[in-house]
Every structure is written in C-alpha cells, then in structure tokens.
Design an enzyme around this catalytic site. Structure first.
Site, PDB file in Angstrom:
ATOM      1  CG  PHE A   1      -1.953   1.023   1.240  1.00 28.78           C
ATOM      2  CD1 PHE A   1      -3.102   0.850   0.485  1.00 28.78           C
ATOM      3  CD2 PHE A   1      -1.812   2.187   1.989  1.00 28.78           C
ATOM      4  CE1 PHE A   1      -4.091   1.821   0.473  1.00 28.78           C
ATOM      5  CE2 PHE A   1      -2.796   3.159   1.979  1.00 28.78           C
ATOM      6  CZ  PHE A   1      -3.941   2.985   1.215  1.00 28.78           C
TER       7      PHE A   1
ATOM      8  CG  ASP B   1       0.478  -2.770   6.520  1.00 31.96           C
ATOM      9  OD1 ASP B   1      -0.608  -3.123   7.026  1.00 31.96           O
ATOM     10  OD2 ASP B   1       0.611  -1.694   5.917  1.00 31.96           O
TER      11      ASP B   1
ATOM     12  CE1 TYR C   1      -9.075   2.172   7.370  1.00 32.23           C
ATOM     13  CE2 TYR C   1      -7.880   3.057   9.256  1.00 32.23           C
ATOM     14  CZ  TYR C   1      -7.953   2.781   7.902  1.00 32.23           C
ATOM     15  OH  TYR C   1      -6.891   3.102   7.088  1.00 32.23           O
ATOM     16  CE  LYS C   2      -7.373  -1.129   5.464  1.00 31.30           C
ATOM     17  NZ  LYS C   2      -7.990  -0.164   4.548  1.00 31.30           N
TER      18      LYS C   2
ATOM     19  NE  ARG D   1      -9.860  -2.410  -2.812  1.00 27.72           N
ATOM     20  CZ  ARG D   1      -9.295  -2.091  -1.644  1.00 27.72           C
ATOM     21  NH1 ARG D   1      -8.154  -2.651  -1.303  1.00 27.72           N
ATOM     22  NH2 ARG D   1      -9.856  -1.205  -0.831  1.00 27.72           N
TER      23      ARG D   1
END
Length: 368
Positions: free
Chosen positions: A106, A173, A198-199, A343
């Site tokens: 990312f 990560d 938060y995912k 996605r």
C-alpha cells in the site's frame, strides 16, 4: 454469520469491509455512555477509572486475534505513525545499508519507508516478495501480509524465516489480514507488526491503529517519538525521557479516548470467534463469489485461486469507477482501485451465500 449484530441498511449488500467495516448495533449506545457518563459525569476521574490503561487493554484484545500473548500489542496513533515507529526501531544503530520494501505495498508503506531512509541514510530498495534478494546488507524488510489490490496473502512463516536467515528484521503490515487470517505472530517470531482497526475489525472511521512489539524486543525498542505517554512515569513530569519497560513505551501522546472506546465496543463481536474457523468461512464465501462471477460474466478475477488469500475478490474491469458507481446505485457497495480493479471485501460476520450470489448477478447486469 452474525448479521443481526450489525446495523446494515435494508437492501444493501456491503462488500467494502476491507476499506471500512460495518457498524455493530450496540456501538452507538456504548459511545453515548462514554460521552454522557464517563466524560459528562465522571469528568477527569475517568482517566483513573480505565481510560489511561485502555491502549494496552484493547491491544490485548487485538493480540488474541493475531496470535500475540498479552502485553505485546498497544493501540494508538495511525498505521503510518506506527510503521514509522517500527521501522525506526528496527534500524536504530544498524551498520547495515538497506531497507527492503515490498513493491506491492500500500502506498503509505513506501512513503514512510522512504522517509526513514532519508533520515537514516539507508537505501530503500523495492522488491517483489517472490524475489527479495536479501543479503547481509539488509537491515529490515517491510511486507504487506495481504495485497490490497488482489487479496493475495504472503507466506508469513517463509518470508520471516528468509529475513532472519540473513540477520535482517521484518515488519509486517496486517491492515488487510487482521480480522481475516489466523495469524500467529509469537509462534512465527515476527519482529514487529502494525495494523489498522477500521477495516475488518469494524472499529469505525479513523479508529486508532496498533503496533506489536514482542516481549523479548521491548527492552531494546527505542520509540523515535518519545512522547509523555511512553514514559515510565508519565505523571512524574521528569525533564528527561526514560521509556516504560513494557509495551507502553510504544505509546506517544494522549490517546483519542472516544475513538479508542468505540473500537473497544466494536471488538465485542469478536469475543466468541475462532479465527481459524472464521478464515475458512471466508474462503468458502470468496470461492463462491468467484465461481458466480466467472459463470455470470467474462471479467477476469485477479485474486489468486489458492488458500493463501484474504477475504477479498478483485476483478479487472474496464471503466471500473463507472461500473462501481452503478453497482452502488443498485445496493452493492464495493470499491475500485485505479486503473481497472473492482474490489469486493467479503466479511463473514455479516455477509452470507445469498449476498455474494446477488452481488454477482448485479455485477453481471451492469457489465452486460
């Protein structure tokens, strides 16, 4: 599936839990209690009634989900800030010359790695995880456990061992794998790990991130951001900085209590979840969605068709942004990544077989 625990609008199939998790129904009442009672009535007394210890206590709850024993995970700051802490901690005092960066990372991982390289004089060398070419010059390797574009999972055991074989450290990560994969950080011997909440953990927008520092590394871990919360005696107001002997040394400044306790409430839905069973459930759902997409459309699924994948299916599609807008207008919420990737994050806590079938049907209709 525990959809009854989540507040998802009627008629919506929510396939974007890999960007922002859904809201557990009980969270708003808990947040109201924090604001009205803990802040409104208890005022500053709440700091000594649980607020101060919250980063470590909540860190232990996340630790259970990533295979970390208590006292090794602390919650606070953002993923980017925690990446900076971990990388600077890993290269402190090194005589080695390079940081190896997962080339599929990312973007923020690369930005932070290059900042660390500029500050320390170390070269940052991007490399694909399949050919890292590590040497005795490698100080640390930064890897994303799940590829945010494709959903493919890297072999943490193999790549950690590969780094250690040349005396390098590794920072993982976990942003797209926490709440997905039954990671075993302690067992594998990971040096550092960071992740967001938060995912798939459903901690809410901007929820605080976490950092893992194993117990055997804590005494030598030097937090480059020596804020007062990481001090051994924060309220002694000493002029010199002496770090806490444990995981609290990874703390920096005053925690965002409302966001942190929102996360704490959201984690309740994970209390009875076995991560290995949860991951298998996700594999079944992503396999099912993949099969529907391949049967109903001519689109290319780019997510690896192996067990090493996250709870995500990515599809290559022309005009991806326009197609996603059409899907969202029809109640199927996913996202896209430039230039041509759709996605679909599939969270087994609130997504079931009927959802993935209907989502594939709508995808077929809007791309026909």
């Amino acid at each position: 599936m525990r959809r009854e625990l989540f507040d998802i609008p009627e008629g919506v199939i929510y396939l974007d839990g890999n960007s922002l998790g859904a809201l557990p129904k009980h969270v708003p009442a808990r947040v109201q209690e924090v604001v009205r009672e803990q802040w409104g009535q208890r005022l500053i007394r709440s700091w000594s009634e649980g607020w101060w210890e919250a980063p470590q206590r909540i860190g232990d709850r996340i630790g259970r989900l990533v295979g970390a024993a208590p006292g090794q995970v602390v919650v606070g700051d953002s993923t980017s800030v925690n990446l900076y802490k971990a990388l600077m901690g890993a290269v402190k005092g090194t005589t080695r010359t390079e940081i190896v960066l997962d080339a599929t990372s990312f973007p923020t991982d690369g930005y932070i790695a290059r900042s660390v390289g500029e500050l320390t004089g170390l070269e940052v060398r991007p490399a694909h995880p399949s050919s890292l070419d590590l040497t005795e010059n490698t100080a640390v390797v930064l890897l994303n456990h799940v590829d945010y574009r494709t959903g493919g999972i890297l072999d943490m055991v193999e790549l950690t061992a590969q780094a250690h074989s040349v005396g390098a450290q590794v920072v993982w990560d976990l942003c797209h794998s926490v709440g997905v994969y039954p990671t075993e950080l302690d067992e594998i011997g990971v040096d550092f790990a960071v992740g967001c909440t938060y995912k798939f953990l459903n901690g809410g927008p901007g929820a605080p991130a976490f950092i893992y520092v194993p117990r055997e590394r804590q005494a030598t871990f030097e937090n480059p951001l020596s804020g007062w919360n990481g001090h051994r005696a924060p309220f002694a107001m000493e002029s010199s900085y002496v770090p806490d002997p444990g995981i609290a040394r990874a703390r920096v400044g005053t925690p965002d209590i409302i966001s942190m306790l929102t996360l704490d409430a959201a984690l309740d839905v994970w209390d009875e979840i076995d991560m290995r069973t949860h991951w298998q459930h996700g594999l079944s759902l992503t396999s099912l969605f993949r099969s529907y997409v391949e049967q109903m459309t001519s689109l290319e699924v780019i997510t690896p068709n192996t067990v090493l994948r996250g709870h995500q299916i990515s599809v290559r599609c022309e005009n991806a942004a326009e197609v996603m807008d059409k899907l969202i207008a029809r109640g199927v919420i996913g996202d896209h990544r430039p230039p041509d990737v759709l996605r679909f994050g599939i969270a087994p806590l609130y997504i079931g077989p009927d959802d993935v079938k209907r989502a594939a049907e709508v995808l077929a209709e809007v791309t026909r």
